[in-house]
Design a protein around this motif. Structure first.
Motif, PDB file in Angstrom:
ATOM      1  N   ALA A 113      17.828  18.310 -23.821  1.00  0.00           N
ATOM      2  CA  ALA A 113      19.036  18.278 -22.999  1.00  0.00           C
ATOM      3  C   ALA A 113      18.838  19.032 -21.691  1.00  0.00           C
ATOM      4  N   LYS A 114      19.459  18.541 -20.622  1.00  0.00           N
ATOM      5  CA  LYS A 114      19.205  19.045 -19.272  1.00  0.00           C
ATOM      6  C   LYS A 114      19.431  20.539 -19.101  1.00  0.00           C
ATOM      7  N   ASP A 115      20.390  21.098 -19.825  1.00  0.00           N
ATOM      8  CA  ASP A 115      20.720  22.504 -19.617  1.00  0.00           C
ATOM      9  C   ASP A 115      19.829  23.463 -20.408  1.00  0.00           C
ATOM     10  N   SER A 116      18.833  22.947 -21.103  1.00  0.00           N
ATOM     11  CA  SER A 116      17.977  23.794 -21.927  1.00  0.00           C
ATOM     12  C   SER A 116      16.801  24.362 -21.136  1.00  0.00           C
ATOM     13  N   PRO A 117      16.547  25.665 -21.269  1.00  0.00           N
ATOM     14  CA  PRO A 117      15.374  26.268 -20.601  1.00  0.00           C
ATOM     15  C   PRO A 117      14.059  25.791 -21.196  1.00  0.00           C
ATOM     16  N   ASN A 119      13.009  22.935 -21.238  1.00  0.00           N
ATOM     17  CA  ASN A 119      12.440  21.909 -20.365  1.00  0.00           C
ATOM     18  C   ASN A 119      11.409  22.453 -19.386  1.00  0.00           C
ATOM     19  N   LYS A 152      19.729  11.646 -21.183  1.00  0.00           N
ATOM     20  CA  LYS A 152      20.894  11.649 -22.067  1.00  0.00           C
ATOM     21  C   LYS A 152      20.848  10.532 -23.095  1.00  0.00           C
ATOM     22  N   GLY A 159      20.662  16.920 -28.819  1.00  0.00           N
ATOM     23  CA  GLY A 159      20.031  17.205 -27.535  1.00  0.00           C
ATOM     24  C   GLY A 159      18.554  17.516 -27.619  1.00  0.00           C
TER      25      GLY A 159
END
Length: 204
Positions: A113-117, A119, A152, A159
């Motif tokens: 998921a985009k908000d995860s560190p 990444n 997404k 996520g």
């Protein structure tokens, strides 16, 4: 029989709604459309690259595969103290060399998921995987950039794990590459059979 081993963590294990499944290997097998190809799923949830090296002999090499798809990074990136990308690259290189580069088809790790560190580390591992492919002359599927374009719809509600769409697109990319390899494999096998028959005829 042509033996393909999918070797990885929970993504390879087809983790869906909290449970492993054979989704990944079943979809690849179906898209290859060949009865002489068997896809072994050796995905293990939470398997890091370090754990992969420990189970390589028992889970992969004893099967004497024709091809192996090492697909690691997610479990490593989610560790509280994740491996530096340089250490990940060293371990992945060791894995590839033990299998042999010509048998391997690497995949750059995807995204969460985009908000995860997480990444940030996955991007580093993706770059490390590209470098390993280059230095070992190993084939590579550029999955990270493909998945990052539409993350997404590629993820389940948690996520982290892959949706059916993600598996569909990933297995399509793998099947395309494997069809090329299998065509070459058939040509080499046919040539060897021809030479064997010719040698047998000459000896008689």
């Amino acid at each position: 029989m042509i033996r393909i081993i999918l070797f990885g963590d929970s993504i390879t294990a087809g983790y869906t709604d909290g449970y492993p499944s054979s989704k990944f290997s079943d979809m690849l097998k179906a898209k290859l459309g060949r009865e002489d190809v068997y896809c072994f799923n050796r995905g293990l949830p939470n398997s890091t690259i370090t754990v992969a090296l420990e189970r390589l002999q028992a889970d992969v090499l004893t099967i004497e595969p024709n091809y192996v798809v090492p697909f690691f990074g997610l479990a490593d990136a989610r560790q509280k103290q994740s491996l530096p990308a340089s250490t990940f690259a060293v371990a992945l290189t060791k894995l590839v060399r033990q299998i042999t580069p010509e048998k391997c088809l690497l995949i750059t790790p995807g995204v969460v998921a985009k908000d995860s560190p997480v990444n940030v580390r996955l991007e580093e591992y993706a770059q490390a995987t590209r470098q390993v492919a280059s230095t070992t002359h190993c084939d590579l599927i550029p999955w990270h950039n493909h998945m990052a374009a539409t993350p997404k719809k590629m993820l389940q509600a948690d996520g982290i794990h892959y949706s059916t769409l993600a598996y569909d697109e990933l297995t399509t990319m793998l099947a395309t590459r494997f069809k090329q390899r299998l065509a070459s494999f058939n040509m080499i096998s046919s040539a060897r059979q021809f030479m064997g028959k010719r040698q047998s005829h000459d000896n008689n």
